[in-house]
Design a protein around this motif. Structure first.
Motif, short mmCIF file in Angstrom:
data_model
loop_
_atom_site.label_atom_id
_atom_site.label_comp_id
_atom_site.label_asym_id
_atom_site.label_seq_id
_atom_site.Cartn_x
_atom_site.Cartn_y
_atom_site.Cartn_z
N UNK A 108 -1.98 -10.02 8.60
CA UNK A 108 -0.54 -10.21 8.64
C UNK A 108 -0.07 -11.19 7.59
N UNK A 109 -0.86 -12.22 7.33
CA UNK A 109 -0.49 -13.20 6.31
C UNK A 109 -0.48 -12.56 4.93
N UNK A 110 -1.53 -11.81 4.62
CA UNK A 110 -1.63 -11.20 3.30
C UNK A 110 -0.55 -10.14 3.07
N UNK A 111 -0.27 -9.35 4.09
CA UNK A 111 0.75 -8.32 3.95
C UNK A 111 2.15 -8.94 4.01
N UNK A 112 2.34 -9.87 4.94
CA UNK A 112 3.66 -10.47 5.14
C UNK A 112 4.13 -11.32 3.98
N UNK A 156 -4.10 -3.30 7.98
CA UNK A 156 -5.22 -3.09 7.06
C UNK A 156 -4.87 -1.99 6.06
N UNK A 157 -4.20 -0.95 6.55
CA UNK A 157 -3.74 0.11 5.66
C UNK A 157 -2.76 -0.41 4.62
N UNK A 158 -1.84 -1.28 5.04
CA UNK A 158 -0.87 -1.86 4.10
C UNK A 158 -1.57 -2.76 3.08
N UNK A 159 -2.55 -3.54 3.55
CA UNK A 159 -3.32 -4.39 2.64
C UNK A 159 -4.10 -3.54 1.65
N UNK A 160 -4.67 -2.44 2.13
CA UNK A 160 -5.39 -1.52 1.26
C UNK A 160 -4.46 -0.94 0.20
N UNK A 161 -3.23 -0.63 0.60
CA UNK A 161 -2.24 -0.13 -0.36
C UNK A 161 -2.00 -1.16 -1.46
N UNK A 162 -1.86 -2.43 -1.09
CA UNK A 162 -1.62 -3.48 -2.09
C UNK A 162 -2.80 -3.60 -3.05
N UNK A 163 -4.03 -3.53 -2.49
CA UNK A 163 -5.22 -3.55 -3.35
C UNK A 163 -5.26 -2.33 -4.26
N UNK A 164 -4.96 -1.19 -3.69
CA UNK A 164 -4.96 0.07 -4.43
C UNK A 164 -3.98 0.00 -5.59
N UNK A 165 -2.81 -0.58 -5.33
CA UNK A 165 -1.78 -0.72 -6.36
C UNK A 165 -2.25 -1.68 -7.45
#
Length: 233
Positions: A108-112, A156-165
């Protein structure tokens, strides 16, 4: 005297505060679990408090048979629709809730820190709803679905999206972004082989997929980025 010397230096905290929406979700989960844990030990609620967790499971857990009944009868009472979300705040034990909270705070911290509070909440909630729906539609499981892992896997999916981007911007192989989910699924497989397979992993997987897909829309500039990509294709 130089005015620059008169000004107090700006103090920058080495620790960034957690996003408020993540703190709110954490407090809801941990406070509910604290009540059940204290009641099970007879510290609050008296004799009746021992059964509070079981009563909560009966009232707020997500149940496939109840979904089947609603679907077959075309009736959608609020008391059962709320189960699509409420199940994520009821856990089977203190350790269950603790693991959820640890992952919630970390992811949540990394995504938020990148997403808005509304987007972060949307990822957590919608991922949990889709995870429950998949659990009901694809399985014929009588066991209740409980716990916040489907919502956390959405993060985790949102964090993966950020890494993917980020990997795409760096020109690196974007498949590396899926290392975390592969690692977590591997751990679940090992635990399943050792202690017995539970079907709630399906809700986690669909939570992850939902969080990743939803990020294309709710991340900063996500909709415009998706629209431009569709136009180029």
């Amino acid at each position: 005297m130089n005015e620059d010397h008169d000004q107090e230096p700006e103090i920058i905290s080495p620790v960034n505060p957690l996003p408020p929406v993540v703190v709110a979700l954490f407090l809801m989960i941990i406070c509910i679990e604290a009540i059940f844990s204290l009641a099970s030990r007879g510290l609050i609620g008296g004799a009746g408090g021992i059964g509070w967790r079981l009563e909560a499971l009966q009232t707020y857990a997500f149940l496939g048979p109840i979904f089947d009944w609603m679907w077959n009868n075309g009736q959608w009472p609020t008391e059962h629709l709320i189960r699509f979300v409420s199940y994520m705040f009821v856990h089977g034990s203190f350790m269950h809730a603790l693991f959820v909270c640890v992952m919630l705070l970390a992811l949540g911290k990394m995504v938020g820190e990148v997403f808005t509070g509304f987007a972060t909440l949307a990822v957590f909630t919608v991922s949990g709803i889709v995870g429950a729906l998949a659990y009901a539609v694809l399985l014929d499981d009588q066991a209740p679905l409980i716990g916040g892992f489907p919502g956390v896997y959405g993060l985790i999916g949102a964090f993966t999206y950020l890494l993917w981007l980020r990997l795409g911007q760096m020109g690196a192989q974007q498949v590396q972004a899926f290392t975390l989910i592969g690692f977590l699924m591997g751990i679940q497989l090992i635990f399943g082989l050792l202690f017995g397979v539970q079907n709630d992993w399906l809700a986690d997987v669909f939570g992850f997929v939902t969080g990743f897909a939803l990020s294309f829309l709710v991340s900063p500039g996500g909709f415009a980025r998706l629209r431009d990509k569709m136009h180029r294709d």
